[in-house]
Design a protein around this motif. Structure first.
Motif, short mmCIF file in Angstrom:
data_model
loop_
_atom_site.label_atom_id
_atom_site.label_comp_id
_atom_site.label_asym_id
_atom_site.label_seq_id
_atom_site.Cartn_x
_atom_site.Cartn_y
_atom_site.Cartn_z
N GLY A 96 0.98 -1.31 -0.16
CA GLY A 96 0.04 0.19 -0.42
C GLY A 96 0.99 1.08 -0.20
N LEU A 97 2.01 1.23 0.84
CA LEU A 97 2.69 2.81 0.78
C LEU A 97 3.53 2.39 -0.52
N SER A 98 3.90 1.83 -1.25
CA SER A 98 4.41 1.44 -2.49
C SER A 98 3.39 2.20 -3.29
N VAL A 99 2.48 2.12 -3.66
CA VAL A 99 1.41 2.23 -3.94
C VAL A 99 1.50 3.65 -4.00
N LEU A 100 0.16 4.31 -2.78
CA LEU A 100 0.33 5.28 -2.43
C LEU A 100 1.57 6.59 -2.72
N SER A 101 2.52 6.22 -2.25
CA SER A 101 4.02 6.62 -2.91
C SER A 101 4.33 7.34 -4.24
N ARG A 102 3.99 6.09 -4.56
CA ARG A 102 3.71 6.57 -6.45
C ARG A 102 2.97 7.43 -7.24
N ALA A 103 1.59 7.73 -6.44
CA ALA A 103 0.29 8.18 -6.28
C ALA A 103 0.57 9.81 -6.17
N TYR A 104 1.31 9.82 -4.66
CA TYR A 104 1.51 11.94 -4.57
C TYR A 104 2.77 11.17 -6.03
N TYR A 105 3.42 10.73 -5.82
CA TYR A 105 5.28 11.30 -6.72
C TYR A 105 4.23 11.74 -8.43
N HIS A 106 3.63 11.19 -8.98
CA HIS A 106 2.66 10.63 -10.26
C HIS A 106 1.59 12.12 -10.44
N SER A 107 0.91 12.74 -9.44
CA SER A 107 0.58 13.06 -9.26
C SER A 107 0.45 14.67 -9.29
N GLY A 108 2.05 14.53 -9.16
CA GLY A 108 2.71 15.92 -8.60
C GLY A 108 2.15 16.47 -7.20
N GLY A 109 1.78 16.01 -6.48
CA GLY A 109 1.77 16.27 -5.43
C GLY A 109 0.58 15.71 -4.52
N ASP A 110 -0.36 15.32 -4.27
CA ASP A 110 -1.84 14.83 -3.96
C ASP A 110 -1.98 15.08 -2.45
N ILE A 111 -2.37 15.86 -1.78
CA ILE A 111 -1.78 15.40 -0.35
C ILE A 111 -2.50 14.27 0.60
N ARG A 112 -3.25 13.69 -0.64
CA ARG A 112 -4.61 12.57 -0.29
C ARG A 112 -3.78 11.72 0.06
N TYR A 113 -2.72 11.00 -0.79
CA TYR A 113 -1.86 9.75 -0.95
C TYR A 113 -0.99 9.82 -0.13
N LEU A 114 -0.58 10.88 0.25
CA LEU A 114 1.01 11.04 1.01
C LEU A 114 0.22 11.00 2.95
N THR A 115 -0.47 11.60 2.69
CA THR A 115 -1.65 11.24 4.47
C THR A 115 -1.97 9.25 4.57
N ALA A 116 -2.57 9.27 3.55
CA ALA A 116 -2.86 7.68 3.40
C ALA A 116 -1.38 6.72 3.63
N ALA A 117 -0.22 7.44 3.53
CA ALA A 117 0.88 6.58 3.64
C ALA A 117 0.78 6.77 4.95
N LEU A 118 1.35 7.96 5.14
CA LEU A 118 1.99 8.00 5.99
C LEU A 118 1.52 7.65 7.53
N ARG A 119 -0.21 7.54 7.36
CA ARG A 119 -0.82 7.12 8.55
C ARG A 119 -0.43 5.25 8.21
N GLY A 120 -0.35 5.06 7.59
CA GLY A 120 -0.09 3.11 6.83
C GLY A 120 0.93 2.92 8.18
N LEU A 121 1.47 3.58 9.11
CA LEU A 121 2.87 3.19 9.46
C LEU A 121 3.34 2.44 10.29
N LYS A 122 1.16 2.78 10.69
CA LYS A 122 0.68 2.94 12.39
C LYS A 122 0.48 1.08 12.80
N PRO A 123 0.65 0.24 12.06
CA PRO A 123 0.49 -0.97 12.30
C PRO A 123 1.78 -1.64 12.83
N PHE A 124 3.11 -0.85 11.76
CA PHE A 124 4.62 -1.14 12.11
C PHE A 124 4.86 -1.19 13.43
N ARG A 125 4.04 -0.09 14.13
CA ARG A 125 4.34 0.18 15.58
C ARG A 125 3.80 -0.96 16.59
#
Length: 590
Positions: free
Chosen positions: A422-451
């Motif tokens: 999911g992080l790999s998809v959202l990171s590429r979407a953030y990059y390709h979209s020119g910085g759509d913040i929704r994708y970055l926000t979801a990716a950063l939130r997706g770190l929670k289960p790792f903790r």
């Protein structure tokens, strides 16, 4: 005086009858006849012999071969029984001191692979120890580019994909539940494969069917129906409104004879009981199939030659992208439960009709060779819409039983592989979209289960009270699956690389912790001739769970890719040794 009487040895015809004629002339005439007769008899015998042997069994051929091999000094071939470990007896062949075992037995017994192949008219047998392929990276891994070798993936054609949902635009999995469910890992792989294909394949070729700005398509409108092009102030564009009679037998129809492109895209708004129907025909058999896109929440159903894909019941405009041939194949598979019918080749199909029924509107109807980037964004949008805001995870809604000795994973569990993908998809979407913040926000939130530890609903486990591991299957006790863990590290790396400076510090911390664990634990997965899929032989004390060759090759490919990121010789050295295992090499013994 008669000359015949004067010159003995000649008749009036001039033919010699005299005994004084040299004897070798007479002998020569006789020998030619005998030779011709002898050659004729030899030819007949050869033909009869060949005819006899063509009809003989293998044993009779063997007798003939053995009989002649004695004079030719060739090893005698004979049938012999082979006793395999005192368990089974199979038929083999013996020639001299060599014994030949059927490859079909070797294939099953040793899991090796082989096939007959012909090159330039010469046939040979090709033996391989593994059926999988190793992909050597051509450059350093770049999270803005292709994901590993996923440009070769075709997720939607997998048998465990029920269909590609017309509601969400992503695959519906049947891997652990036959009714179907959304599986984050599979959805991410679908998105990553299309993102990669968009970079590696030619630009799509498109044919605009109707852009609604002008009388582009010549629709046939029954007297009971209505079709009009109107300007929609909300959308600031022209659209095509349609309405048909309530019996839905007749529709607004566009006749076609299209054979080139089968990926359909359009903007659509349907009310209750409305539909868009695509009629496909097999150009060889002339068989007709109807693909109906309907106002329903069902994923897929079929009846006879009618295949139905629901696009949802919400009355709102939506963009749908459909591979018509994939939708056809999934509908036919739904009817053919035993999957016995072969798939219809894309090249044999054509579109002969598009029909609108009920009440609704469409815009930008297009057929194209591919729409990879749109399908990638369908996956990215799914991850934005379906994330649990509180936990940051994408829950898996089915029960998972890993193996005896592990506690079952109840519906709602998280996977480090799903999170990482999911992080790999959202990171590429953030990059390709020119910085759509929704994708970055979801990716950063997706770190929670790792903790969060596995016992508390996250994906974090600890090996030997020291090394932190991100669990693809967060079981109790821990399973430590290798490929899922590395995929999660790649997801973290993608986010670190693409996120703005200072926003991925947590991802960097998690990545570094995981990399320490991988370097310390990697050799635990080395079984001397293949790799282990996980470490259950450590955690629950049973036999190792040896990786299939496709998983073994995945381990190799992942290490080769990591060796382009990390300055760590262990990754490349280990990968090369594991490649050797794929060629039949084994670790040294004492």
């Amino acid at each position: 005086m008669n000359l015949a009487e004067k010159k003995p040895g000649y008749t009036r015809s001039g033919v010699s009858v005299s005994k004084e004629l040299p004897i070798f002339f007479i002998m020569m005439r006789f020998n030619i006849k005998v030779a011709l007769l002898f050659i004729f008899l030899i030819g007949i015998l050869t033909i009869l012999t060949l005819y006899s042997f063509c009809g003989n069994s293998e044993k009779e051929w063997s007798k003939f071969y053995n009989m002649n091999s004695k004079t030719l000094d060739v090893p005698v071939s004979e049938e012999i029984d082979c006793d395999i470990n005192g368990e089974i007896i199979i038929g083999c062949r013996k020639e001299g001191d060599d014994v030949y075992i059927p490859f079909s037995f070797l294939h099953r017994y040793f899991e090796v692979y082989g096939k007959l192949a012909t090159y330039d008219g010469t046939e040979r047998f090709e033996w391989t120890h593994s059926y999988s392929k190793v992909y050597h990276p051509k450059a350093k891994y770049d999270p803005r580019g292709v994901f590993m070798y996923f440009e070769n993936y075709n997720v939607e054609v997998r048998e465990r994909v029920k269909c590609v949902s017309a509601i969400e635009g992503v695959p519906v999995s049947t891997q652990w539940e036959s009714q179907g469910y959304y599986y984050p890992t599979q959805i991410a792989q679908f998105g990553l494969s299309h993102f990669s294909k968009n970079l590696t394949e030619p630009e799509p070729r498109r044919k605009i069917i109707d852009d609604c700005e002008r009388d582009f398509a010549k629709w046939t409108v029954p007297t009971t129906a209505k079709l009009e092009r109107v300007f929609d102030k909300t959308l600031n564009t022209k659209i095509l409104n349609f309405s048909t009679s309530e019996n839905y037998m007749e529709g607004v129809r566009l006749k076609m004879d299209h054979v080139l492109y089968f990926v359909m895209s359009l903007d659509i708004l349907l009310t209750n009981n409305s539909s868009l129907c695509i009629t496909l025909q097999n150009r060889e058999t002339k068989e007709i199939h109807f693909l109906h896109y309907i106002t329903s929440d069902i994923w897929i159903t079929s009846q006879d030659n009618n295949i139905y894909h629901g696009i949802g019941t919400v009355k709102a405009w939506k963009r749908i992208t459909r591979d018509l041939i994939i939708d056809l194949h999934k509908g036919l598979a739904y009817l053919d439960k035993d999957k016995s019918k072969p798939k219809i080749s894309r090249s044999k199909m054509k579109i002969i009709d598009i029909t609108l029924r009920g009440l609704g509107s469409i815009d930008n109807l297009t057929l194209s060779s591919s729409e990879h980037i749109q399908q990638f964004y369908d996956a990215a949008e799914w991850f934005v819409r379906h994330q649990d805001i509180e936990t940051g995870g994408w829950p898996i809604p089915v029960k998972r039983k890993l193996a005896s000795g592990f506690h079952d994973l109840e519906p709602g569990w998280y996977s480090s592989m799903g999170q990482g993908h999911g992080l790999s998809v959202l990171s590429r979407a953030y990059y390709h979209s020119g910085g759509d913040i929704r994708y970055l926000t979801a990716a950063l939130r997706g770190l929670k289960p790792f903790r969060v530890t596995s016992s508390e609903g996250g994906v974090r486990a600890t090996f030997a009270d020291k090394y932190h591991w991100y669990e693809e299957y967060p079981t109790k006790p821990a399973s430590f699956v290798l490929n899922g863990f590395i995929y999660s590290l790649l997801g973290l790396y993608d986010l670190i690389t693409i996120a703005p400076p200072g926003q991925a510090q947590e991802a960097e911390f998690l990545y570094n912790e995981g990399m320490i664990s991988l370097k310390s634990m990697l050799t635990l997965f080395d079984m001397g001739s293949v790799t282990s899929y996980d470490l259950r032989h450590f955690t629950i004390g049973i036999a190792p769970n040896l990786a299939r060759w496709d998983y073994h090759a995945t381990h190799v490919n992942q290490l080769l890719l990591l060796s382009t990121i990390e300055n760590e010789p262990l990754f490349k050295i280990t990968a090369e040794r594991w490649i050797g295992y794929m060629n039949g090499k084994r670790a040294d013994h004492n």
